[in-house]
Design a protein around this motif. Structure first.
Motif, PDB file in Angstrom:
ATOM      1  N   ALA A  88     -11.289   3.628   4.239  1.00 55.80           N
ATOM      2  CA  ALA A  88     -11.818   2.414   4.854  1.00 55.80           C
ATOM      3  C   ALA A  88     -10.731   1.382   4.703  1.00 55.80           C
ATOM      4  O   ALA A  88      -9.994   1.422   3.722  1.00 55.80           O
ATOM      5  CB  ALA A  88     -13.069   1.958   4.107  1.00 55.80           C
ATOM      6  N   ALA A 100      -3.097 -13.181   3.570  1.00 55.05           N
ATOM      7  CA  ALA A 100      -3.591 -12.786   2.233  1.00 55.05           C
ATOM      8  C   ALA A 100      -2.516 -13.034   1.183  1.00 55.05           C
ATOM      9  O   ALA A 100      -2.806 -13.484   0.066  1.00 55.05           O
ATOM     10  CB  ALA A 100      -4.000 -11.319   2.236  1.00 55.05           C
ATOM     11  N   SER A 101      -1.281 -12.738   1.532  1.00 52.07           N
ATOM     12  CA  SER A 101      -0.188 -12.909   0.577  1.00 52.07           C
ATOM     13  C   SER A 101       0.056 -14.387   0.297  1.00 52.07           C
ATOM     14  O   SER A 101       0.370 -14.770  -0.838  1.00 52.07           O
ATOM     15  CB  SER A 101       1.087 -12.273   1.115  1.00 52.07           C
ATOM     16  OG  SER A 101       0.835 -10.965   1.570  1.00 52.07           O
ATOM     17  N   ILE A 109      -8.228  -9.511   2.914  1.00 53.96           N
ATOM     18  CA  ILE A 109      -9.051  -9.635   1.702  1.00 53.96           C
ATOM     19  C   ILE A 109     -10.469 -10.125   2.036  1.00 53.96           C
ATOM     20  O   ILE A 109     -11.139 -10.752   1.226  1.00 53.96           O
ATOM     21  CB  ILE A 109      -8.370 -10.541   0.638  1.00 53.96           C
ATOM     22  CG1 ILE A 109      -7.949 -11.882   1.232  1.00 53.96           C
ATOM     23  CG2 ILE A 109      -7.178  -9.822   0.023  1.00 53.96           C
ATOM     24  CD1 ILE A 109      -7.412 -12.872   0.188  1.00 53.96           C
ATOM     25  N   ALA A 118      -9.648  -5.082  -5.127  1.00 56.45           N
ATOM     26  CA  ALA A 118      -9.259  -5.169  -6.545  1.00 56.45           C
ATOM     27  C   ALA A 118      -8.569  -3.931  -7.115  1.00 56.45           C
ATOM     28  O   ALA A 118      -8.429  -3.793  -8.326  1.00 56.45           O
ATOM     29  CB  ALA A 118     -10.452  -5.566  -7.410  1.00 56.45           C
ATOM     30  N   GLY A 119      -8.114  -3.045  -6.230  1.00 54.75           N
ATOM     31  CA  GLY A 119      -7.349  -1.888  -6.697  1.00 54.75           C
ATOM     32  C   GLY A 119      -5.991  -2.298  -7.235  1.00 54.75           C
ATOM     33  O   GLY A 119      -5.536  -1.825  -8.280  1.00 54.75           O
ATOM     34  N   PHE A 145     -15.653  -4.483   5.804  1.00 60.62           N
ATOM     35  CA  PHE A 145     -14.952  -3.460   5.013  1.00 60.62           C
ATOM     36  C   PHE A 145     -15.902  -2.713   4.092  1.00 60.62           C
ATOM     37  O   PHE A 145     -15.785  -1.493   3.922  1.00 60.62           O
ATOM     38  CB  PHE A 145     -13.843  -4.123   4.175  1.00 60.62           C
ATOM     39  CG  PHE A 145     -13.248  -3.194   3.150  1.00 60.62           C
ATOM     40  CD1 PHE A 145     -12.205  -2.339   3.477  1.00 60.62           C
ATOM     41  CD2 PHE A 145     -13.753  -3.147   1.853  1.00 60.62           C
ATOM     42  CE1 PHE A 145     -11.671  -1.457   2.543  1.00 60.62           C
ATOM     43  CE2 PHE A 145     -13.229  -2.264   0.911  1.00 60.62           C
ATOM     44  CZ  PHE A 145     -12.181  -1.415   1.259  1.00 60.62           C
ATOM     45  N   LYS A 184      -1.482  -4.571  12.353  1.00 61.54           N
ATOM     46  CA  LYS A 184      -1.964  -3.430  11.568  1.00 61.54           C
ATOM     47  C   LYS A 184      -2.623  -2.385  12.476  1.00 61.54           C
ATOM     48  O   LYS A 184      -2.399  -1.187  12.344  1.00 61.54           O
ATOM     49  CB  LYS A 184      -2.971  -3.911  10.515  1.00 61.54           C
ATOM     50  CG  LYS A 184      -2.397  -4.976   9.604  1.00 61.54           C
ATOM     51  CD  LYS A 184      -3.442  -5.530   8.638  1.00 61.54           C
ATOM     52  CE  LYS A 184      -2.876  -6.746   7.917  1.00 61.54           C
ATOM     53  NZ  LYS A 184      -3.783  -7.293   6.919  1.00 61.54           N
ATOM     54  N   LYS A 192       0.820  -1.219   0.000  1.00 63.48           N
ATOM     55  CA  LYS A 192       0.000   0.000   0.000  1.00 63.48           C
ATOM     56  C   LYS A 192       0.849   1.261   0.000  1.00 63.48           C
ATOM     57  O   LYS A 192       0.370   2.323  -0.417  1.00 63.48           O
ATOM     58  CB  LYS A 192      -0.907   0.016   1.232  1.00 63.48           C
ATOM     59  CG  LYS A 192      -1.807  -1.194   1.374  1.00 63.48           C
ATOM     60  CD  LYS A 192      -2.984  -1.152   0.442  1.00 63.48           C
ATOM     61  CE  LYS A 192      -3.915  -2.332   0.691  1.00 63.48           C
ATOM     62  NZ  LYS A 192      -5.024  -2.377  -0.236  1.00 63.48           N
ATOM     63  N   THR A 238      -4.131  -0.548   4.348  1.00 62.75           N
ATOM     64  CA  THR A 238      -4.330   0.781   3.770  1.00 62.75           C
ATOM     65  C   THR A 238      -4.299   1.824   4.876  1.00 62.75           C
ATOM     66  O   THR A 238      -3.670   2.881   4.735  1.00 62.75           O
ATOM     67  CB  THR A 238      -5.689   0.847   3.036  1.00 62.75           C
ATOM     68  OG1 THR A 238      -5.694  -0.150   2.016  1.00 62.75           O
ATOM     69  CG2 THR A 238      -5.930   2.198   2.407  1.00 62.75           C
ATOM     70  N   PRO A 291      -3.024 -11.801  -4.547  1.00 60.56           N
ATOM     71  CA  PRO A 291      -4.315 -11.860  -3.856  1.00 60.56           C
ATOM     72  C   PRO A 291      -5.179 -10.668  -4.251  1.00 60.56           C
ATOM     73  O   PRO A 291      -4.649  -9.582  -4.504  1.00 60.56           O
ATOM     74  CB  PRO A 291      -3.931 -11.766  -2.378  1.00 60.56           C
ATOM     75  CG  PRO A 291      -2.615 -11.039  -2.365  1.00 60.56           C
ATOM     76  CD  PRO A 291      -1.923 -11.375  -3.655  1.00 60.56           C
ATOM     77  N   GLY A 298      -8.636  -8.351  -3.169  1.00 65.83           N
ATOM     78  CA  GLY A 298      -9.690  -8.007  -2.211  1.00 65.83           C
ATOM     79  C   GLY A 298     -10.608  -6.969  -2.824  1.00 65.83           C
ATOM     80  O   GLY A 298     -11.589  -7.276  -3.495  1.00 65.83           O
ATOM     81  N   GLY A 344       2.015  -8.416   1.861  1.00 67.51           N
ATOM     82  CA  GLY A 344       2.180  -7.899   3.228  1.00 67.51           C
ATOM     83  C   GLY A 344       3.067  -8.786   4.098  1.00 67.51           C
ATOM     84  O   GLY A 344       3.176  -9.997   3.895  1.00 67.51           O
TER      85      GLY A 344
HETATM   86  C1  AN7 Z   1      -1.833  -7.863   2.328  1.00 67.86           C
HETATM   87  O1  AN7 Z   1      -5.903  -2.531   3.666  1.00 67.86           O
HETATM   88  O2  AN7 Z   1      -8.116  -3.572   1.275  1.00 67.86           O
HETATM   89  O3  AN7 Z   1      -7.273  -6.116  -4.141  1.00 67.86           O
HETATM   90  O4  AN7 Z   1      -7.961  -1.976   3.380  1.00 67.86           O
HETATM   91  O5  AN7 Z   1      -3.750  -5.835   2.677  1.00 67.86           O
HETATM   92  O6  AN7 Z   1      -6.050  -3.951  -3.920  1.00 67.86           O
HETATM   93  O7  AN7 Z   1      -7.721  -4.652  -2.200  1.00 67.86           O
HETATM   94  C2  AN7 Z   1      -6.045  -4.536   1.821  1.00 67.86           C
HETATM   95  C3  AN7 Z   1      -5.903  -5.336   0.750  1.00 67.86           C
HETATM   96  C4  AN7 Z   1      -3.884  -8.051  -0.689  1.00 67.86           C
HETATM   97  C5  AN7 Z   1      -5.828  -6.907  -1.619  1.00 67.86           C
HETATM   98  N1  AN7 Z   1      -2.954  -8.283   0.228  1.00 67.86           N
HETATM   99  O8  AN7 Z   1      -5.536  -5.796  -2.425  1.00 67.86           O
HETATM  100  C6  AN7 Z   1      -6.974  -2.636   3.070  1.00 67.86           C
HETATM  101  C7  AN7 Z   1      -7.117  -3.593   1.977  1.00 67.86           C
HETATM  102  C8  AN7 Z   1      -2.898  -7.550   1.349  1.00 67.86           C
HETATM  103  C9  AN7 Z   1      -3.834  -6.538   1.551  1.00 67.86           C
HETATM  104  C10 AN7 Z   1      -4.837  -7.084  -0.547  1.00 67.86           C
HETATM  105  C11 AN7 Z   1      -4.848  -6.314   0.592  1.00 67.86           C
HETATM  106  P1  AN7 Z   1      -6.720  -5.088  -3.232  1.00 67.86           P
END
Ligand code: AN7
Length: 410
Positions: A134, A348-349, A300, A240-241, A185, A167, A112, A139, A236, A238, A376
């Protein structure tokens, strides 16, 4: 000469195509569509050699980040993260080339920071007083850090009791004003969107087009370091940014003649929070939200991804695939990375690696080159780390401890 050649960089609506001045404070189009920054063609004079004269961090690619020239860059040296060769896992699996892009080594421990460095620089340029996001935790940590560096007030909205301890502790350290909402979220994002439309705050979620400009640089780095385009990039997904940003970056490299081919994207979601996997399978362009997303990978745990449509388009254009992984598979992959490679990532990673393991030979061939983005750091989620089994031996004193060691080593 094409009339477009000297057209300025601009903000374009991804839905209706309407164009706006790049420096407008606006986040969404009047039609509700997300805005995207389009670069002018002057970037076509760029080369990898010109980039490589600069330090290895995201600002190496400043020419492709269209912040005004006089912007004060709010930076902590983000980007330039290691691309780590996976010796043991690839050998074990018979994979030819397998790398981990370790985004955990960014200043606040996640990818991020790339988007925040750019977007907070722009917020600061605008003279914004309060930024908000959020977040599932990363983030918010990143935004708080960069906002503080720019002397801007950070406000974060997080799902109550669903943010990993590492976090949460970061945003406490940075002193972010925190709203913990009953819900997930998606509800938190609704709060930020409403506050933004009321003009109360400047939003720094990835709907902000400047976030995307920072996050796309991970794609530049992968190609820069590998000196080629890998066959696959796995990550991964979440909100989707990130996947939208990476695909935008890759398309720019192609447009400006910096690469000839594009990788396939392997987009991985947790099975309890997989609206995009469902949409991909059903052939939908717009995902159907999931009301109660649930997964151990809290980063995610997102049911209504804001950039879902962009992500589906990206994966399809790349001829890649959306897949889901179970929580047990995430935990297994996290352990594998830690105990076979020494690489500590948050759940998530690990999902990205679990995804590769699941589709090896079916979708990803063993002779293909694969880069998994480890988004992360493991320290983000100490509770999940501590849930892994390990061998704990208790000793009452020094003699007893030495005795235990003797037993273990003879
Ligand atoms: C470790 O922090 O959405 O698909 O609010 O922390 O761009 O959302 C985090 C997302 C993958 C997914 N891996 O990325 C947040 C948040 C880690 C993340 C994702 C997040 P996006």
């Amino acid at each position: 000469m094409c009339c477009d050649e000297y057209a300025p960089n601009r903000l374009v609506c991804t839905k209706c195509g309407k164009e706006f001045n790049l420096l407008e404070k606006r986040i969404v189009c009047d039609c509700g569509g997300l805005l995207e920054i389009r670069l002018n063609k002057s970037a076509s004079k760029l080369s990898w050699n010109s980039f490589r004269k600069r330090k290895f961090n995201l600002w190496r690619y400043r020419d492709l980040i269209p912040l005004p020239k006089d912007t004060t860059i709010i930076t902590m040296g983000e980007g330039g993260t290691p691309l780590i060769s996976s010796f043991s896992i690839s050998k074990e699996l018979g994979l030819n080339e397998f790398f981990i892009k370790f985004e955990g080594s960014n200043p606040t421990g996640s990818f991020k920071d790339r988007g925040m460095s750019v977007a907070v620089s722009f917020a600061n340029y605008l003279g914004v007083k309060v930024v908000a996001c959020a977040s599932t935790g990363n983030t918010s940590s990143s935004m708080s850090a960069y906002a503080r560096r720019a002397r801007i007030e950070p406000v974060i909205v997080v799902p109550k009791n669903k943010v990993a301890k590492g976090k949460l502790s970061q945003s406490i350290l940075y002193g972010a004003t925190t709203i913990a909402i009953e819900g997930n979220f998606d509800n938190a994002l609704e709060v930020v969107l409403r506050a933004s439309s009321l003009g109360l705050i400047y939003p720094l979620n990835s709907i902000n087009p400047w976030r995307i400009e920072g996050q796309k640089t991970v794609a530049f780095e992968i190609v820069d370091e590998l000196n080629k385009v890998p066959d696959w990039i796995a990550l991964p997904v979440g909100n989707a940014g990130n996947i939208s940003a990476i695909w935008k970056g890759l398309l720019e490299l192609k447009e400006f003649g910096l690469v000839k081919k594009l990788p396939k994207l392997l987009a991985v979601q947790a099975s309890g929070a997989a609206p995009l996997v469902n949409a991909f399978r059903k052939g939908l362009e717009v995902p159907e939200p999931i009301n109660e997303p649930e997964t151990i990978a809290t980063a995610i745990r997102i049911g209504n991804p804001a950039s879902g449509q962009r992500a589906l388009k990206a994966v399809r254009e790349s001829k890649g695939c959306f897949i889901s992984v179970k929580d047990e598979e995430i935990i297994r992959a996290q352990k594998l990375l830690a105990r076979y490679e020494g690489i500590g990532v948050e759940p998530a990673s690990a999902a990205a690696v679990a995804g590769i393991l699941n589709v090896l030979e079916d979708i990803v061939r063993k002779d293909e080159s694969v880069v998994a983005i480890a988004t992360g750091h493991a320290l983000k989620d100490p509770d999940v780390n501590s849930s892994h089994e390990y061998s704990l031996l208790n000793a009452l004193n020094i003699d007893e401890a030495v005795g235990l060691l003797r037993k273990l080593t003879t």
